[in-house]
Design a protein around this motif. Structure first.
Motif, PDB file in Angstrom:
ATOM      1  N   PRO A  27       0.834  -1.203   0.000  1.00 26.93           N
ATOM      2  CA  PRO A  27       0.000   0.000   0.000  1.00 26.93           C
ATOM      3  C   PRO A  27       0.869   1.253   0.000  1.00 26.93           C
ATOM      4  CG  PRO A  27      -0.161  -1.169   2.108  1.00 26.93           C
ATOM      5  CD  PRO A  27       0.719  -1.981   1.212  1.00 26.93           C
ATOM      6  N   ASP A  71       0.528   5.848   0.145  1.00 28.61           N
ATOM      7  CA  ASP A  71      -0.333   6.986   0.457  1.00 28.61           C
ATOM      8  C   ASP A  71      -0.579   7.819  -0.799  1.00 28.61           C
ATOM      9  OD1 ASP A  71      -1.625   8.733   2.559  1.00 28.61           O
ATOM     10  OD2 ASP A  71      -0.252  10.156   1.599  1.00 28.61           O
ATOM     11  N   GLU A  72      -1.837   8.090  -1.064  1.00 26.70           N
ATOM     12  CA  GLU A  72      -2.221   8.988  -2.156  1.00 26.70           C
ATOM     13  C   GLU A  72      -3.253   9.962  -1.606  1.00 26.70           C
ATOM     14  OE1 GLU A  72      -3.505   7.117  -5.767  1.00 26.70           O
ATOM     15  OE2 GLU A  72      -1.644   5.983  -5.979  1.00 26.70           O
ATOM     16  N   SER A  73      -2.877  11.224  -1.525  1.00 22.65           N
ATOM     17  CA  SER A  73      -3.766  12.285  -1.050  1.00 22.65           C
ATOM     18  C   SER A  73      -4.343  11.972   0.329  1.00 22.65           C
ATOM     19  CB  SER A  73      -4.906  12.520  -2.053  1.00 22.65           C
ATOM     20  OG  SER A  73      -4.380  12.832  -3.321  1.00 22.65           O
ATOM     21  N   GLY A  74      -3.509  11.442   1.215  1.00 23.04           N
ATOM     22  CA  GLY A  74      -3.934  11.164   2.569  1.00 23.04           C
ATOM     23  C   GLY A  74      -4.687   9.862   2.757  1.00 23.04           C
ATOM     24  N   HIS A  75      -4.817   9.053   1.708  1.00 26.65           N
ATOM     25  CA  HIS A  75      -5.515   7.769   1.804  1.00 26.65           C
ATOM     26  C   HIS A  75      -4.552   6.648   1.419  1.00 26.65           C
ATOM     27  CE1 HIS A  75      -8.928  10.244   2.268  1.00 26.65           C
ATOM     28  NE2 HIS A  75      -9.397  10.240   1.025  1.00 26.65           N
ATOM     29  N   SER A  76      -4.686   5.539   2.102  1.00 27.42           N
ATOM     30  CA  SER A  76      -3.877   4.370   1.776  1.00 27.42           C
ATOM     31  C   SER A  76      -4.502   3.646   0.580  1.00 27.42           C
ATOM     32  CB  SER A  76      -3.801   3.422   2.972  1.00 27.42           C
ATOM     33  OG  SER A  76      -3.016   2.301   2.659  1.00 27.42           O
ATOM     34  N   VAL A  77      -3.693   3.439  -0.452  1.00 27.03           N
ATOM     35  CA  VAL A  77      -4.153   2.785  -1.675  1.00 27.03           C
ATOM     36  C   VAL A  77      -3.194   1.638  -1.992  1.00 27.03           C
ATOM     37  CG1 VAL A  77      -4.529   3.102  -4.152  1.00 27.03           C
ATOM     38  CG2 VAL A  77      -5.109   4.942  -2.566  1.00 27.03           C
ATOM     39  N   THR A  78      -3.751   0.487  -2.306  1.00 35.83           N
ATOM     40  CA  THR A  78      -2.936  -0.650  -2.727  1.00 35.83           C
ATOM     41  C   THR A  78      -3.179  -0.871  -4.218  1.00 35.83           C
ATOM     42  OG1 THR A  78      -3.148  -1.666  -0.553  1.00 35.83           O
ATOM     43  CG2 THR A  78      -2.402  -3.086  -2.363  1.00 35.83           C
TER      44      THR A  78
END
Length: 119
Positions: free
Chosen positions: A65, A67-74
């Motif tokens: 995962p 971080d993209e714009s404050g969100h965790s993205v996998t």
């Protein structure tokens, strides 16, 4: 990494790269498909689905995962860690946007995979 180990790892990287390029072009980057293709090259799995040691030299797993714009993205995709020698690895990934194959030494914290935290 010793010169001999680096040479052996470069040879393995050259075997893996065309397979990942083909999978990337076909849009097939899920860990199951990538694992099957690596096993077809003759590599053996290092660990089983429950972390048990199988004695091989190959680890395939999903992407870490980020971080993209404050969100965790996998992201979709697969990572490959191939233990060539104690001091040499081939580390690779294939995902929607690109693929990469490189030779490196193992990390104390995470083996052939880049640690998911600051090193």
């Amino acid at each position: 990494m010793s010169p001999t180990s680096e040479k052996d790892a470069q040879r393995e990287a050259k075997r893996i790269e065309p397979v990942l390029k083909r999978l990337w072009k076909q849009g097939k980057w899920d860990p199951g498909t990538v694992r099957s293709e690596m096993l077809a090259l003759g590599y053996k799995e290092r660990t089983g689905p429950h972390g048990e040691q199988l004695g091989g030299n190959l680890d395939v797993r999903g992407m870490d995962p980020r971080d993209e714009s404050g969100h965790s993205v996998t992201p979709e995709g697969a990572q490959i860690g191939l233990h060539v020698h104690q001091d040499a690895c081939v580390t690779a990934f294939v995902q929607k946007t690109n693929y990469q194959v490189q030779v490196n030494g193992p990390y104390l914290e995470s083996g052939c995979f880049t640690p998911p935290f600051a090193h």
